[in-house]
Design a protein around this motif. Sequence first.
Motif, short mmCIF file in Angstrom:
data_model
loop_
_atom_site.label_atom_id
_atom_site.label_comp_id
_atom_site.label_asym_id
_atom_site.label_seq_id
_atom_site.Cartn_x
_atom_site.Cartn_y
_atom_site.Cartn_z
N LYS A 2 0.83 -1.20 0.00
CA LYS A 2 0.00 0.00 0.00
C LYS A 2 0.87 1.26 0.00
CE LYS A 2 -4.10 1.68 2.27
NZ LYS A 2 -5.00 1.50 3.39
N SER A 3 0.57 2.17 -0.91
CA SER A 3 1.30 3.42 -0.99
C SER A 3 0.76 4.40 0.06
CB SER A 3 1.15 4.01 -2.40
OG SER A 3 1.66 5.31 -2.44
N GLU A 4 1.65 4.95 0.86
CA GLU A 4 1.25 5.91 1.89
C GLU A 4 1.66 7.30 1.47
OE1 GLU A 4 2.30 5.07 5.91
OE2 GLU A 4 2.13 2.93 5.61
N GLN A 5 0.76 8.26 1.69
CA GLN A 5 1.06 9.65 1.41
C GLN A 5 1.80 10.24 2.60
OE1 GLN A 5 0.96 10.59 -1.53
NE2 GLN A 5 -0.99 11.54 -2.02
N ILE A 6 2.91 10.87 2.35
CA ILE A 6 3.66 11.54 3.40
C ILE A 6 3.28 13.01 3.37
CG2 ILE A 6 5.95 12.21 4.21
CD1 ILE A 6 7.00 9.61 2.99
N GLU A 7 2.79 13.50 4.50
CA GLU A 7 2.41 14.90 4.60
C GLU A 7 3.68 15.73 4.81
OE1 GLU A 7 -0.63 16.17 4.26
OE2 GLU A 7 -1.46 14.19 3.92
N PRO A 8 3.85 16.79 4.02
CA PRO A 8 5.04 17.60 4.19
C PRO A 8 5.02 18.37 5.50
CG PRO A 8 3.56 18.62 2.62
CD PRO A 8 2.97 17.28 2.97
N ALA A 9 6.18 18.51 6.12
CA ALA A 9 6.30 19.26 7.37
C ALA A 9 6.42 20.75 7.08
CB ALA A 9 7.51 18.79 8.15
N PHE A 10 6.87 21.10 5.89
CA PHE A 10 7.05 22.49 5.48
C PHE A 10 6.04 22.80 4.39
CE2 PHE A 10 9.09 25.76 2.85
CZ PHE A 10 9.40 26.70 3.82
N LEU A 11 5.22 23.83 4.62
CA LEU A 11 4.17 24.17 3.67
C LEU A 11 4.49 25.48 2.98
CD1 LEU A 11 1.03 23.31 5.82
CD2 LEU A 11 2.19 21.88 4.15
N ARG A 12 4.49 25.44 1.66
CA ARG A 12 4.64 26.66 0.86
C ARG A 12 3.35 27.45 0.97
NH1 ARG A 12 8.49 26.11 -3.30
NH2 ARG A 12 8.15 28.34 -3.48
N LYS A 18 -4.31 26.15 1.60
CA LYS A 18 -5.18 24.98 1.50
C LYS A 18 -5.33 24.32 2.86
CE LYS A 18 -5.87 20.79 -1.17
NZ LYS A 18 -5.36 19.93 -2.24
N PHE A 19 -4.25 24.20 3.61
CA PHE A 19 -4.27 23.60 4.94
C PHE A 19 -5.18 24.39 5.88
CE2 PHE A 19 -2.51 23.37 9.27
CZ PHE A 19 -2.63 22.02 9.50
N LEU A 20 -5.11 25.73 5.80
CA LEU A 20 -5.92 26.59 6.67
C LEU A 20 -7.34 26.76 6.16
CD1 LEU A 20 -3.27 29.36 7.39
CD2 LEU A 20 -4.07 27.60 8.98
N ARG A 39 5.67 33.10 12.14
CA ARG A 39 6.54 33.80 11.19
C ARG A 39 6.91 32.85 10.06
NH1 ARG A 39 9.70 38.43 13.03
NH2 ARG A 39 11.12 37.73 11.41
N LYS A 40 6.96 33.39 8.86
CA LYS A 40 7.34 32.55 7.73
C LYS A 40 8.84 32.26 7.79
CE LYS A 40 7.59 36.48 4.62
NZ LYS A 40 6.95 37.15 3.52
N ILE A 41 9.21 31.14 7.23
CA ILE A 41 10.60 30.72 7.18
C ILE A 41 11.11 30.93 5.77
CG2 ILE A 41 12.17 28.76 7.42
CD1 ILE A 41 10.08 27.59 9.41
N ARG A 42 12.19 31.66 5.64
CA ARG A 42 12.79 31.91 4.33
C ARG A 42 13.90 30.88 4.12
NH1 ARG A 42 12.29 35.58 0.71
NH2 ARG A 42 11.07 36.94 2.06
N LEU A 51 6.08 25.92 8.98
CA LEU A 51 6.04 24.55 9.47
C LEU A 51 4.60 24.18 9.75
CD1 LEU A 51 9.01 24.49 12.01
CD2 LEU A 51 8.95 23.57 9.68
N ARG A 52 4.22 22.99 9.34
CA ARG A 52 2.85 22.50 9.56
C ARG A 52 2.54 22.54 11.06
NH1 ARG A 52 -0.86 19.17 7.21
NH2 ARG A 52 0.44 18.76 5.42
N SER A 53 3.48 22.16 11.89
CA SER A 53 3.24 22.13 13.34
C SER A 53 2.95 23.53 13.88
CB SER A 53 4.43 21.51 14.07
OG SER A 53 5.61 22.24 13.80
N ASP A 54 3.62 24.56 13.35
CA ASP A 54 3.35 25.93 13.78
C ASP A 54 1.94 26.37 13.39
OD1 ASP A 54 5.90 26.08 14.83
OD2 ASP A 54 6.71 27.30 13.18
N LEU A 55 1.52 25.99 12.19
CA LEU A 55 0.17 26.34 11.74
C LEU A 55 -0.89 25.59 12.56
CD1 LEU A 55 0.70 26.44 7.88
CD2 LEU A 55 0.46 28.38 9.44
N GLU A 56 -0.61 24.33 12.91
CA GLU A 56 -1.53 23.56 13.74
C GLU A 56 -1.67 24.21 15.12
OE1 GLU A 56 0.29 19.71 13.55
OE2 GLU A 56 -0.90 19.12 11.80
#
Length: 65
Positions: A2-12, A18-20, A39-42, A51-56
């Motif tokens: 089974k193919s698993e989707q890996i959720e990115p930790a860094f969101l453009r 889309k996440f929000l 704060r955005k990460i450059r 970071l997804r965790s920061d947005l969560e």
Amino acid sequence: MKSEQIEPAFLRPKQAAKFLGCTLRTVHNLAESDPQFPRKIRVTSRMVGWLRSDLEQYLDRKAAA
């Protein structure tokens, strides 16, 4: 296998919007005007994101308020 989707930790920016569940313009407005928004990460001169965790955590704080 089974193919698993890996959720990115860094969101453009588009991925963050889309996440929000909002528009790209709203993400930019939040980044500029809401002091609680992460704060955005450059990464490079042309690549930024969050970071997804920061947005969560941001969403959790908003839900608790």
